[in-house]
Design an enzyme around this catalytic site. Structure first.
Site, PDB file in Angstrom:
ATOM      1  N   LEU A 189       0.862  -1.180   0.000  1.00 24.06           N
ATOM      2  CA  LEU A 189       0.000   0.000   0.000  1.00 24.06           C
ATOM      3  C   LEU A 189       0.894   1.224   0.000  1.00 24.06           C
ATOM      4  O   LEU A 189       1.983   1.206   0.593  1.00 24.06           O
ATOM      5  CB  LEU A 189      -0.905   0.021   1.250  1.00 24.06           C
ATOM      6  N   ASP A 190       0.454   2.301  -0.647  1.00 20.49           N
ATOM      7  CA  ASP A 190       1.207   3.560  -0.586  1.00 20.49           C
ATOM      8  C   ASP A 190       1.417   3.957   0.865  1.00 20.49           C
ATOM      9  O   ASP A 190       0.600   3.640   1.743  1.00 20.49           O
ATOM     10  CB  ASP A 190       0.439   4.685  -1.290  1.00 20.49           C
ATOM     11  N   ARG A 191       2.489   4.672   1.129  1.00 21.53           N
ATOM     12  CA  ARG A 191       2.792   5.067   2.503  1.00 21.53           C
ATOM     13  C   ARG A 191       1.629   5.809   3.153  1.00 21.53           C
ATOM     14  O   ARG A 191       1.322   5.588   4.326  1.00 21.53           O
ATOM     15  CB  ARG A 191       4.045   5.956   2.546  1.00 21.53           C
ATOM     16  N   THR A 195      -1.544   5.593   2.405  1.00 19.79           N
ATOM     17  CA  THR A 195      -2.791   4.822   2.386  1.00 19.79           C
ATOM     18  C   THR A 195      -2.837   3.909   3.605  1.00 19.79           C
ATOM     19  O   THR A 195      -1.852   3.251   3.930  1.00 19.79           O
ATOM     20  CB  THR A 195      -2.889   3.982   1.103  1.00 19.79           C
ATOM     21  N   ARG A 232      -5.695   6.678  -7.065  1.00 21.29           N
ATOM     22  CA  ARG A 232      -5.446   8.106  -6.902  1.00 21.29           C
ATOM     23  C   ARG A 232      -5.507   8.832  -8.248  1.00 21.29           C
ATOM     24  O   ARG A 232      -6.098   9.916  -8.359  1.00 21.29           O
ATOM     25  CB  ARG A 232      -4.097   8.320  -6.210  1.00 21.29           C
TER      26      ARG A 232
END
Length: 547
Positions: free
Chosen positions: A394-396, A398, A495
């Site tokens: 997961l993105d940092r 998120t 996003r």
């Protein structure tokens, strides 16, 4: 809102954030350095809380045509109160000292006369360089050169036409023997005259262009001399400044920049960045740093590497070499984030599923300042931690469900499910605007420009297929709560599909990278469903959305 500036020169955190809001102090980055005396690694975090303070400062800055770095330092006073220092790099609207901002590092006043004299000389050099670059002879030379080239080309065409005509006439003379030799001689004379005409035109070109060319060459030689002189004067001034710029650390020791970075050439502007100014001010005013954040505001940097609203760490050329000295004497508490626990949603001997908080990486980055991650913490906390592997990421920024395998076979089996799109994923997001569509599918290929990482863009020729299903959940004022089910798993897929005008055209709240402000990225991995590699039963996981 314009933050207030009290009599101590310190702002209150409440000037930037609403203190009633629960904002984590989770580190998102570490300012690091090694103590010159002990060799101990020293660290100061950037946290979600100080990032929220920085975002409050961004709002107060408004629109700016001047792109530059800004910084905030959260400190604790001797009475235990938390306060905020703020700084800018270089000049702000042409001023080095601005009320309400941390002043520049002391010492510049000691070389004020030399600086003024050098800057005046540099300005004269600049004006002369401009005049030499705009030399009238340059345009005159180009115009004449073009005119002569046109004449030579036209003459060449004419001569070629005449030559063909002469060849045809000579051919006829050979066929008709009765023709006089006089005609042949006339043809030869015409050929000689064409050659004479061309030589005369070239001599005329050389006569008119050579004086201009000489003037231009003299100007270019002078430009090289002036640039060398400018370079020498700039280096001399920088050396004088670095000898008089003095930094003080938390151990009470003061050294000049020249002493701190001896034996190497320092880039222009060393000592004028936010971090040294903030830390020096805190050390000399007996303030204890708690967290620091630096960000870019205004037009993008010349090389497009820095964009408005993004946070950046210590720059490698100017700040990082000073960090060890600046942090010396600063107490190092139990701030190592690797000892912090994580919310466990599911765990057995084959896999572990966590609820990742925002601001934490899924796996560690390449450098020491980005080692804190879900994987790093589990490897530190679990007895079998060294064998744990992240199946996906997961993105940092998120939050939500993240699956990790505890052995290689489980990792391969789960990875295959993700690759073959057999995992059902649901994300929940709050969009920073109103969306009319109730549900649908976004099919926009994504491509990451290697020169502009980590930003992803819609690019049909080069992009990879990216498909996302979406469904409207609720509207609150100008905000829209949406549910996303990605079919593919591209970087920043949801996003970009939300923000791009060919998708929903509304960025996710807090997505600074794609055009929306906020205290955090309002994107949460809410549901995950997959086949358990051992039991073959469907494992369905759900976690509440925290916003």
């Amino acid at each position: 809102m314009t933050p207030g500036f009290d009599k101590m020169g310190l702002d209150s955190p409440s000037d930037f954030v609403e203190l009633g809001c629960a904002i984590s102090d989770l580190p998102t980055y570490w300012y690091e350095g090694y103590c010159p005396q002990s060799g101990e690694q020293l660290r100061l975090p950037r946290t979600l809380f100080v990032e929220a303070i920085a975002q409050g400062l961004m709002r107060s800055l408004g629109e700016s045509q001047e792109g530059k770095m800004y910084g905030v330092l959260l400190v604790e006073t001797s009475s235990g109160e938390q306060r905020v220092l703020k700084a800018f790099s270089g000049l702000l609207n042409g001023n080095r000292i601005v009320e309400g901002w941390v002043p520049p590092i002391p010492g510049r006043d000691r070389v004020a006369f030399e600086e003024a004299h050098t800057l005046a000389t540099l300005e004269l050099i600049k004006q002369e360089l401009i005049a030499l670059q705009d030399l009238p002879e340059r345009s005159q030379y180009e115009i004449l050169l073009q005119e002569f080239q046109t004449q030579l080309n036209e003459l060449a065409l004419l001569h070629n036409q005449r030559k063909n005509e002469r060849q045809q006439q000579r051919q006829r003379l050979t066929e008709v023997a009765a023709e006089s030799l006089e005609i042949a001689e006339q043809l030869n004379e015409q050929s000689r005259q064409d050659g004479i005409d061309r030589k005369q035109l070239k001599r005329q070109q050389n006569a008119e262009l050579q004086p201009l060319k000489s003037s231009i060459e003299q100007a270019d030689n002078r430009i090289r001399e002036l640039k060398q002189q400018r370079k020498g004067l700039s280096r001399q001034l920088q050396t004088q400044m670095h000898a008089h710029y003095w930094l003080t650390n938390f151990a009470g020791k003061s050294l000049s920049l020249q002493q701190l970075i001896s034996g190497s050439s320092m880039p222009t502007g060393t000592g004028d960045c936010c971090a040294p100014k903030l830390l020096h001010y805190a050390a000399t005013h007996h303030l204890k740093p708690l967290a620091m954040a630096e960000f870019w505001w205004g037009l993008p940097s010349t090389n497009q590497e820095k964009v408005q609203g993004a946070f950046y760490g210590a720059c490698a050329e100017r700040c990082q070499p000073l960090m060890g000295f600046l942090l010396s004497g600063l107490p190092q508490g139990d701030a190592i984030a690797l000892t912090q626990t994580l919310p466990i949603l599911y765990e057995d001997e084959w896999l572990i599923v966590v609820n990742k908080p925002p601001g934490l990486l899924s796996v560690p980055g390449r450098y020491r300042d980005v080692q804190d991650s879900v994987l790093s913490r589990l490897r530190h906390l679990l007895p079998d931690g060294e064998s744990v592997m992240a199946v996906h990421r997961l993105d940092r920024d998120t939050s939500g469900i993240l699956v990790l395998a505890r052995d290689r076979q489980t990792y391969r089996q789960l990875s295959q499910q993700f690759q073959q799109r057999q995992v059902y994923k649901v994300y929940e997001a709050m969009l920073n605007g109103s969306v009319i569509e109730e549900q649908g599918v976004i099919d926009l290929p994504l491509w990451g420009d290697p020169q502009n990482r980590p930003i992803q863009t819609v690019d049909r020729p080069r992009g990879k297929p990216s498909v996302t299903h979406f469904k409207h959940m609720a509207r609150t004022g100008n905000l829209t709560r949406m549910e996303f089910s990605p079919v593919t798993g591209r970087t920043h897929q949801i996003r970009v599909h939300a923000a791009d005008r060919r998708g929903l055209g509304v960025a996710i709240l807090g997505d600074r990278l794609y055009g929306a402000s906020g205290d955090r990225l309002h994107l949460h991995a809410r549901e995950l469903s997959f086949e358990h590699p051992q039991s073959k039963q469907t494992l369905q996981l759900t976690v509440d959305t925290p916003f």
